[in-house]
Design a protein around this motif. Structure first.
Motif, PDB file in Angstrom:
ATOM      1  N   MET A 176       0.849  -1.179   0.000  1.00 15.45           N
ATOM      2  CA  MET A 176       0.000   0.000   0.000  1.00 15.45           C
ATOM      3  C   MET A 176       0.896   1.244   0.000  1.00 15.45           C
ATOM      4  N   PRO A 177       0.630   2.201  -0.911  1.00 10.36           N
ATOM      5  CA  PRO A 177       1.453   3.412  -0.937  1.00 10.36           C
ATOM      6  C   PRO A 177       1.223   4.261   0.313  1.00 10.36           C
ATOM      7  N   PRO A 178       2.240   5.030   0.693  1.00  6.80           N
ATOM      8  CA  PRO A 178       2.075   5.893   1.866  1.00  6.80           C
ATOM      9  C   PRO A 178       1.055   7.000   1.587  1.00  6.80           C
ATOM     10  N   ILE A 179       0.472   7.520   2.634  1.00  4.72           N
ATOM     11  CA  ILE A 179      -0.476   8.629   2.523  1.00  4.72           C
ATOM     12  C   ILE A 179       0.291   9.931   2.670  1.00  4.72           C
ATOM     13  N   GLN A 180       0.138  10.822   1.712  1.00  9.32           N
ATOM     14  CA  GLN A 180       0.718  12.168   1.794  1.00  9.32           C
ATOM     15  C   GLN A 180      -0.346  13.104   2.335  1.00  9.32           C
ATOM     16  N   HIS A 181       0.044  13.992   3.229  1.00 11.01           N
ATOM     17  CA  HIS A 181      -0.882  14.967   3.796  1.00 11.01           C
ATOM     18  C   HIS A 181      -0.450  16.364   3.367  1.00 11.01           C
ATOM     19  N   PHE A 182      -1.419  17.199   2.999  1.00 11.72           N
ATOM     20  CA  PHE A 182      -1.152  18.566   2.570  1.00 11.72           C
ATOM     21  C   PHE A 182      -1.809  19.517   3.564  1.00 11.72           C
ATOM     22  N   ALA A 183      -0.966  20.296   4.234  1.00 14.28           N
ATOM     23  CA  ALA A 183      -1.408  21.169   5.323  1.00 14.28           C
ATOM     24  C   ALA A 183      -2.088  22.421   4.788  1.00 14.28           C
ATOM     25  N   PRO A 184      -2.848  23.096   5.660  1.00 13.11           N
ATOM     26  CA  PRO A 184      -3.403  24.393   5.297  1.00 13.11           C
ATOM     27  C   PRO A 184      -2.275  25.387   5.011  1.00 13.11           C
ATOM     28  N   PRO A 185      -2.582  26.452   4.262  1.00 11.03           N
ATOM     29  CA  PRO A 185      -1.541  27.460   4.014  1.00 11.03           C
ATOM     30  C   PRO A 185      -1.070  28.083   5.324  1.00 11.03           C
ATOM     31  N   PRO A 186       0.183  28.542   5.360  1.00 12.85           N
ATOM     32  CA  PRO A 186       0.688  29.189   6.575  1.00 12.85           C
ATOM     33  C   PRO A 186      -0.194  30.387   6.949  1.00 12.85           C
ATOM     34  N   GLY A 187      -0.428  30.539   8.240  1.00 19.56           N
ATOM     35  CA  GLY A 187      -1.191  31.680   8.728  1.00 19.56           C
ATOM     36  C   GLY A 187      -2.690  31.491   8.714  1.00 19.56           C
ATOM     37  N   ILE A 188      -3.182  30.396   8.147  1.00 17.13           N
ATOM     38  CA  ILE A 188      -4.630  30.148   8.120  1.00 17.13           C
ATOM     39  C   ILE A 188      -4.987  29.274   9.314  1.00 17.13           C
ATOM     40  N   LYS A 189      -5.912  29.772  10.116  1.00 21.63           N
ATOM     41  CA  LYS A 189      -6.389  28.985  11.252  1.00 21.63           C
ATOM     42  C   LYS A 189      -7.345  27.929  10.695  1.00 21.63           C
ATOM     43  N   SER A 190      -7.055  26.684  11.025  1.00 21.29           N
ATOM     44  CA  SER A 190      -7.817  25.577  10.466  1.00 21.29           C
ATOM     45  C   SER A 190      -8.169  24.584  11.558  1.00 21.29           C
ATOM     46  N   PRO A 191      -9.297  23.888  11.391  1.00 15.22           N
ATOM     47  CA  PRO A 191      -9.577  22.798  12.322  1.00 15.22           C
ATOM     48  C   PRO A 191      -8.548  21.687  12.125  1.00 15.22           C
ATOM     49  N   PRO A 192      -8.558  20.668  12.963  1.00 16.01           N
ATOM     50  CA  PRO A 192      -7.568  19.598  12.840  1.00 16.01           C
ATOM     51  C   PRO A 192      -7.859  18.705  11.625  1.00 16.01           C
ATOM     52  N   LEU A 193      -7.280  19.084  10.485  1.00 11.10           N
ATOM     53  CA  LEU A 193      -7.466  18.320   9.257  1.00 11.10           C
ATOM     54  C   LEU A 193      -6.343  18.631   8.287  1.00 11.10           C
ATOM     55  N   SER A 194      -6.207  17.787   7.277  1.00 16.55           N
ATOM     56  CA  SER A 194      -5.328  18.071   6.151  1.00 16.55           C
ATOM     57  C   SER A 194      -6.185  18.721   5.080  1.00 16.55           C
ATOM     58  N   PHE A 195      -5.639  19.704   4.349  1.00 20.06           N
ATOM     59  CA  PHE A 195      -6.403  20.302   3.259  1.00 20.06           C
ATOM     60  C   PHE A 195      -6.627  19.276   2.163  1.00 20.06           C
ATOM     61  N   ALA A 196      -5.716  18.324   2.035  1.00 21.74           N
ATOM     62  CA  ALA A 196      -5.875  17.214   1.098  1.00 21.74           C
ATOM     63  C   ALA A 196      -4.987  16.077   1.556  1.00 21.74           C
ATOM     64  N   THR A 197      -5.324  14.889   1.070  1.00 22.80           N
ATOM     65  CA  THR A 197      -4.470  13.727   1.254  1.00 22.80           C
ATOM     66  C   THR A 197      -4.362  13.027  -0.096  1.00 22.80           C
ATOM     67  N   ARG A 198      -3.206  12.423  -0.314  1.00 25.66           N
ATOM     68  CA  ARG A 198      -3.013  11.657  -1.543  1.00 25.66           C
ATOM     69  C   ARG A 198      -2.578  10.262  -1.162  1.00 25.66           C
ATOM     70  N   VAL A 199      -3.256   9.299  -1.746  1.00 27.10           N
ATOM     71  CA  VAL A 199      -2.858   7.908  -1.599  1.00 27.10           C
ATOM     72  C   VAL A 199      -2.914   7.292  -2.997  1.00 27.10           C
ATOM     73  N   GLY A 200      -1.783   6.796  -3.439  1.00 23.75           N
ATOM     74  CA  GLY A 200      -1.713   6.239  -4.788  1.00 23.75           C
ATOM     75  C   GLY A 200      -2.068   7.302  -5.816  1.00 23.75           C
ATOM     76  N   ASP A 201      -3.014   6.986  -6.686  1.00 26.78           N
ATOM     77  CA  ASP A 201      -3.429   7.892  -7.754  1.00 26.78           C
ATOM     78  C   ASP A 201      -4.597   8.792  -7.359  1.00 26.78           C
ATOM     79  N   LEU A 202      -5.055   8.724  -6.115  1.00 27.76           N
ATOM     80  CA  LEU A 202      -6.210   9.516  -5.692  1.00 27.76           C
ATOM     81  C   LEU A 202      -5.805  10.648  -4.759  1.00 27.76           C
ATOM     82  N   VAL A 203      -6.406  11.807  -4.999  1.00 24.54           N
ATOM     83  CA  VAL A 203      -6.216  12.985  -4.149  1.00 24.54           C
ATOM     84  C   VAL A 203      -7.585  13.358  -3.591  1.00 24.54           C
TER      85      VAL A 203
END
Length: 129
Positions: free
Chosen positions: A1-28
């Protein structure tokens, strides 16, 4: 199974506890993106919030190696039914030309911030690239 990549909110943006996106394999998987500007503020107009959503989705897709053309499914959440026609017109320009991703549009009673008028989430596929 490919690793999961996490994409954080932009710097300075207050965000709830989440990734703005995740990528696993060919899916984002793009989290629901509201219409905050680069300073973390929500403009009053629907059009401005929609524009910010598009900018923010483009940024997170770019980071994940995807584009709007890679989107296969999009969910649009609105807080006012009166914005559906405007959203469709703006959406056609931002997410086009056809063919468009599959889409669900819902009018919700509320989003997490009472000033939020729109939030869009989606799934992109990088298969075949």
């Amino acid at each position: 199974m490919p690793p999961i990549q996490h994409f954080a909110p932009p710097p300075g943006i207050k965000s709830p506890p989440l990734s703005f996106a995740t990528r696993v394999g060919d899916l984002v998987f793009v989290s629901g993106i509201p219409g905050f500007n680069e300073n973390g503020a929500l403009p009053d107009s629907f059009e401005a919030q929609f524009g910010n959503v598009v900018i923010n989705i483009k940024r997170v897709l770019d980071e994940a190696g995807a584009t709007f053309r890679d989107l296969v499914k999009v969910n649009v959440l609105l807080t006012r039914a009166s914005d559906v026609a405007t959203m469709n017109a703006l959406y056609a320009g931002a997410f086009g030309p056809p063919p468009y991703p599959a889409r669900t549009t819902c009018v919700a009673q509320a989003l997490p911030d009472p000033k939020m008028l729109i939030e869009i989430e989606g799934v992109a596929s990088l298969a075949g690239r």
